[in-house]
Write an enzyme that holds these catalytic residues in place. Structure first.
Site, PDB file in Angstrom:
ATOM      1  N   TYR A  32     -22.097 -16.311 -10.333  1.00 34.75           N
ATOM      2  CA  TYR A  32     -23.029 -15.908 -11.255  1.00 34.75           C
ATOM      3  C   TYR A  32     -24.184 -16.646 -11.038  1.00 34.75           C
ATOM      4  CZ  TYR A  32     -21.994 -19.393 -14.593  1.00 34.75           C
ATOM      5  OH  TYR A  32     -21.994 -20.616 -15.526  1.00 34.75           O
ATOM      6  N   ARG A  51     -29.226 -20.518  -4.382  1.00 35.41           N
ATOM      7  CA  ARG A  51     -27.942 -20.969  -4.652  1.00 35.41           C
ATOM      8  C   ARG A  51     -26.964 -19.844  -4.737  1.00 35.41           C
ATOM      9  NH1 ARG A  51     -27.530 -24.101 -10.208  1.00 35.41           N
ATOM     10  NH2 ARG A  51     -27.674 -21.979 -10.978  1.00 35.41           N
ATOM     11  N   ARG A 100      -3.417  -5.194  -7.912  1.00 37.16           N
ATOM     12  CA  ARG A 100      -3.611  -6.805  -7.749  1.00 37.16           C
ATOM     13  C   ARG A 100      -2.923  -7.215  -6.435  1.00 37.16           C
ATOM     14  NH1 ARG A 100      -0.499 -10.795 -10.225  1.00 37.16           N
ATOM     15  NH2 ARG A 100      -1.797 -12.419 -10.920  1.00 37.16           N
ATOM     16  N   LYS A 150     -20.983 -21.868  -8.118  1.00 30.83           N
ATOM     17  CA  LYS A 150     -21.152 -21.140  -9.449  1.00 30.83           C
ATOM     18  C   LYS A 150     -20.162 -20.091  -9.783  1.00 30.83           C
ATOM     19  CE  LYS A 150     -25.035 -20.893 -12.708  1.00 30.83           C
ATOM     20  NZ  LYS A 150     -24.519 -21.535 -13.839  1.00 30.83           N
ATOM     21  N   GLU A 182     -20.968 -33.601 -15.955  1.00 33.17           N
ATOM     22  CA  GLU A 182     -22.065 -32.847 -16.370  1.00 33.17           C
ATOM     23  C   GLU A 182     -21.651 -32.268 -17.618  1.00 33.17           C
ATOM     24  OE1 GLU A 182     -22.627 -29.515 -13.542  1.00 33.17           O
ATOM     25  OE2 GLU A 182     -20.558 -29.472 -13.111  1.00 33.17           O
ATOM     26  N   LEU A 206     -22.502 -28.789 -10.343  1.00 36.76           N
ATOM     27  CA  LEU A 206     -23.112 -27.717 -10.069  1.00 36.76           C
ATOM     28  C   LEU A 206     -24.445 -28.469  -9.627  1.00 36.76           C
ATOM     29  CD1 LEU A 206     -23.155 -24.637  -9.948  1.00 36.76           C
ATOM     30  CD2 LEU A 206     -24.599 -24.647 -11.749  1.00 36.76           C
TER      31      LEU A 206
HETATM   32  N1  PDD Z   1     -25.357 -22.820 -16.530  1.00 41.17           N
HETATM   33  N2  PDD Z   1     -23.800 -27.146 -14.617  1.00 41.17           N
HETATM   34  C1  PDD Z   1     -23.143 -26.336 -15.054  1.00 41.17           C
HETATM   35  C2  PDD Z   1     -21.835 -26.613 -15.139  1.00 41.17           C
HETATM   36  C3  PDD Z   1     -23.723 -25.059 -15.266  1.00 41.17           C
HETATM   37  O1  PDD Z   1     -22.968 -24.047 -15.808  1.00 41.17           O
HETATM   38  C4  PDD Z   1     -25.220 -24.976 -15.315  1.00 41.17           C
HETATM   39  C5  PDD Z   1     -25.825 -23.833 -15.583  1.00 41.17           C
HETATM   40  C6  PDD Z   1     -25.864 -26.104 -14.857  1.00 41.17           C
HETATM   41  C7  PDD Z   1     -27.481 -26.115 -14.615  1.00 41.17           C
HETATM   42  O2  PDD Z   1     -27.830 -25.219 -13.740  1.00 41.17           O
HETATM   43  P1  PDD Z   1     -29.239 -24.557 -13.794  1.00 41.17           P
HETATM   44  O3  PDD Z   1     -30.304 -25.708 -13.936  1.00 41.17           O
HETATM   45  O4  PDD Z   1     -29.346 -24.082 -12.165  1.00 41.17           O
HETATM   46  O5  PDD Z   1     -29.175 -23.704 -14.783  1.00 41.17           O
HETATM   47  C8  PDD Z   1     -25.119 -27.350 -14.443  1.00 41.17           C
HETATM   48  C9  PDD Z   1     -25.761 -21.615 -16.913  1.00 41.17           C
HETATM   49  C10 PDD Z   1     -27.210 -21.781 -17.637  1.00 41.17           C
HETATM   50  C11 PDD Z   1     -24.579 -20.722 -17.620  1.00 41.17           C
HETATM   51  O6  PDD Z   1     -23.666 -21.017 -17.519  1.00 41.17           O
HETATM   52  O7  PDD Z   1     -25.150 -20.038 -18.641  1.00 41.17           O
END
Ligand code: PDD
Length: 286
Positions: A32, A51, A100, A150, A182, A206
């Site tokens: 996503y 990405r 499945r 992601k 993170e 990420l």
């Molecule tokens: N999340 N680390 C993780 C685990 C994340 O899920 C996200 C983003 C980030 C920051 O990445 P970016 O700057 O590209 O948004 C870092 C999104 C916003 C979400 O899951 O809603």
């Protein structure tokens, strides 16, 4: 009612359907992206598209459409739903093979599922939380080891968010081998003696699109940046801390595990970076 996008069609949200055999639903076999919208324009769209392409490639998934088509769908949804400030959520899964099975289906007979929807968040850039800062707790990082992809496997981050809420806090920072990886849905930073410190890129985190932009702007503004691991103890002794993500931009952190950072206010570096990020990103918004 919202208009959403599913596999080539724009539909009212209550008419949009995905199969119960979809591998995203059964196996979290999907990726996503979340792109923010400010003033009706997309922030950092290119970064998110690049990405996404990488996430798909790492999982041997075929790209569902071209970058140009993706941009057109994003824009169409923003327009149809009259989004001024908010988010566009995009998800691509390995499709619905009709049963499945752990083995991946043949992409020639099982096309991927692509879904996009908007979330309206008026005043997203003026969040009151940015003025007071967030409180975080630390929790062990027990996620899998390809956090650079992601994927939609967000159960542990959701549990982390709930642990934080239960503790009266806003979010959780995850710890592996004593070092902060993170936040549940954001990248983590500390500031010591004016220096911005954040974990280097690897499969452990990420590769945040907001992170890349913020670090670039920080360097351009002659701020010192160090990309290295930092421990939770070091974080508790920092002058400031903050997180970055597409939905929160730059958000100050004022408390970690009950320890107040600095004077308990957002400080100066995070608010300045937030201002620069919003100003510069808006200039390039499309
Ligand atoms: N999340 N680390 C993780 C685990 C994340 O899920 C996200 C983003 C980030 C920051 O990445 P970016 O700057 O590209 O948004 C870092 C999104 C916003 C979400 O899951 O809603």
């Amino acid at each position: 009612m919202r208009t959403v996008y599913v596999n080539g069609e724009y539909l009212p949200e209550n008419e949009a359907k995905v199969s119960i055999f979809d591998r995203g639903f059964l196996m979290a076999d999907g990726v996503y992206e979340v792109t923010s919208v400010l003033g009706g324009k997309l922030i950092d769209f290119d970064g998110h598209a690049v990405r996404l392409e990488r996430s798909l490639k790492e999982l041997d998934m075929a790209p569902a459409c071209t970058k140009e088509e993706l941009l057109a769908i994003h824009r169409e949804l923003v327009a149809k739903n009259e989004i001024t400030d908010g988010l566009v959520y995009l998800q691509i899964t390995r499709g619905a093979p009709g049963d499945r099975d752990f083995a991946f289906p043949d992409p020639d007979t099982t096309p991927s599922t692509i879904v996009l929807f908007t979330q309206s968040k008026p005043g997203l850039a003026n969040s009151p939380a940015a003025k007071v800062g967030m409180k975080v707790i630390s929790i062990p990082d027990i996620r899998w080891h390809r956090r650079d992809i992601k994927t939609v496997q967000l159960l542990y981050p959701s549990m982390g968010k709930m642990m934080a809420k239960k503790a009266g806090c806003d979010d959780a920072w995850m710890i592996e081998d004593g070092f902060v990886t993170e936040g549940t849905s954001n990248n983590a930073y500390i500031v010591k003696n004016g220096k911005i410190i954040t974990r280097e890129l690897s499969n452990d985190i990420l590769h945040g699109i907001t992170r890349a932009a913020v670090l670039r702007f920080a360097k351009e503004a002659q701020m010192e940046v160090e990309e290295r691991n930092f421990t939770i103890e070091e974080a508790k002794e920092a002058d400031e801390a903050f997180v970055t993500s597409a939905s929160s931009f730059v958000m100050p952190v004022v408390e970690i595990d009950g320890v107040t950072l600095g004077d308990g206010t957002p400080g100066s570096v995070a608010p300045r970076l937030r201002e620069i990020y919003l100003e510069e990103s808006l200039k390039k918004a499309i």
